[in-house]
Design a protein around this motif. Sequence first.
Motif, PDB file in Angstrom:
ATOM      1  N   ARG A 150       0.829  -1.214   0.000  1.00 45.55           N
ATOM      2  CA  ARG A 150       0.000   0.000   0.000  1.00 45.55           C
ATOM      3  C   ARG A 150       0.861   1.260   0.000  1.00 45.55           C
ATOM      4  O   ARG A 150       0.541   2.243  -0.669  1.00 45.55           O
ATOM      5  CB  ARG A 150      -0.938   0.004   1.212  1.00 45.55           C
ATOM      6  N   ARG A 188      -1.472   7.937   4.197  1.00 51.85           N
ATOM      7  CA  ARG A 188      -2.707   7.251   3.789  1.00 51.85           C
ATOM      8  C   ARG A 188      -2.588   5.753   4.008  1.00 51.85           C
ATOM      9  O   ARG A 188      -3.552   5.108   4.465  1.00 51.85           O
ATOM     10  CB  ARG A 188      -3.012   7.548   2.324  1.00 51.85           C
ATOM     11  N   GLU A 211      -5.172   3.650   6.372  1.00 47.87           N
ATOM     12  CA  GLU A 211      -5.982   2.554   5.828  1.00 47.87           C
ATOM     13  C   GLU A 211      -5.673   1.228   6.517  1.00 47.87           C
ATOM     14  O   GLU A 211      -6.574   0.428   6.769  1.00 47.87           O
ATOM     15  CB  GLU A 211      -5.754   2.431   4.325  1.00 47.87           C
ATOM     16  N   ARG A 238      -7.326   1.170   9.823  1.00 49.31           N
ATOM     17  CA  ARG A 238      -8.772   0.984   9.600  1.00 49.31           C
ATOM     18  C   ARG A 238      -9.110  -0.457   9.231  1.00 49.31           C
ATOM     19  O   ARG A 238     -10.117  -1.010   9.688  1.00 49.31           O
ATOM     20  CB  ARG A 238      -9.223   1.920   8.475  1.00 49.31           C
ATOM     21  N   ASP A 239      -8.253  -1.089   8.410  1.00 50.84           N
ATOM     22  CA  ASP A 239      -8.542  -2.427   7.903  1.00 50.84           C
ATOM     23  C   ASP A 239      -7.943  -3.544   8.755  1.00 50.84           C
ATOM     24  O   ASP A 239      -7.978  -4.720   8.363  1.00 50.84           O
ATOM     25  CB  ASP A 239      -8.009  -2.550   6.467  1.00 50.84           C
TER      26      ASP A 239
END
Length: 288
Positions: free
Chosen positions: A163, A179, A183, A186-187
């Motif tokens: 990522r 970012r 992410e 969050r994931d």
Amino acid sequence: MLFSDKVNLLSLYNAMNGTAYSDPEQLQIVTLKNAVYMGMKNDLAFIIDTNLFLYEHQSTYNPNMPMRDLFYIASEYQKLVDGKSLYSSTLQKVPAPKFLVFYNGTKEMEDSRTEYLSEAFESLIGEPDLELKVTTLNINKGHNRELMEQCKVLGEYAQYVDRVREYVGKMGLDAGVSRAVNECIRDGILAEFLQQNRAEAEKVSIFEYNKEEEERKLREAEYEGGWEAGKQAGMKFGMDAGMKAGMKAGMIQMAREIQLEEDEIIKILCARLDVDEKTAKKMLEEQE
């Protein structure tokens, strides 16, 4: 950072060896930290079950890892036998070594490759008296799937790196890393680790990405420099060859115009073009 945690390290060890150890305290971490000898520092070294494992992480392929691991293991063994006599009649036992490199660079590589110290030996005849084997595993996303599934932390690290590279390519370095971190939290990808170590993880990621880019640019610059030097050398060689050919033709033509004998023309060519008599005679024949 991830595998200095003994729980994570034990998970990686179990995945690599098909074992089911459950007590992280069975691991004895013996990583070299700026050793005095040659200023060496390796990424991770630990002892478990009478074996010594040296793990290295590389984002750039390095064919010299067997040589580096030779220095690392010598330093590790020196520490382990410190205070013991190597001149006694008693055999001093040491843990058997295992050398692994975890590679996640951008250059394509197969799932696994093995390299040997003896590949660096010049003019090796027969079997080497000294050998060291290093196994390199590709830990980029999509490679060594079974290992990634068995070691959750390693699999999530591969996703995180993937990522970072994707977003940095689209948004730039700082924004892309930020970012990717957001992410992943969050994931549920390295979520706890990134929450607790966010600032340092971002700093390390930015540094590593910059390092990769700088090394790539350096390789490109070296290639361009080599190409330019080769081009200049080729031009000079061509100009020199052209000038010599022109001088040869001009001298032969002038000598003939003033009706010099063949042996006199050959002497002039030998002196002016610094060639032997046989070559000069061949030049003269070619100019007929």
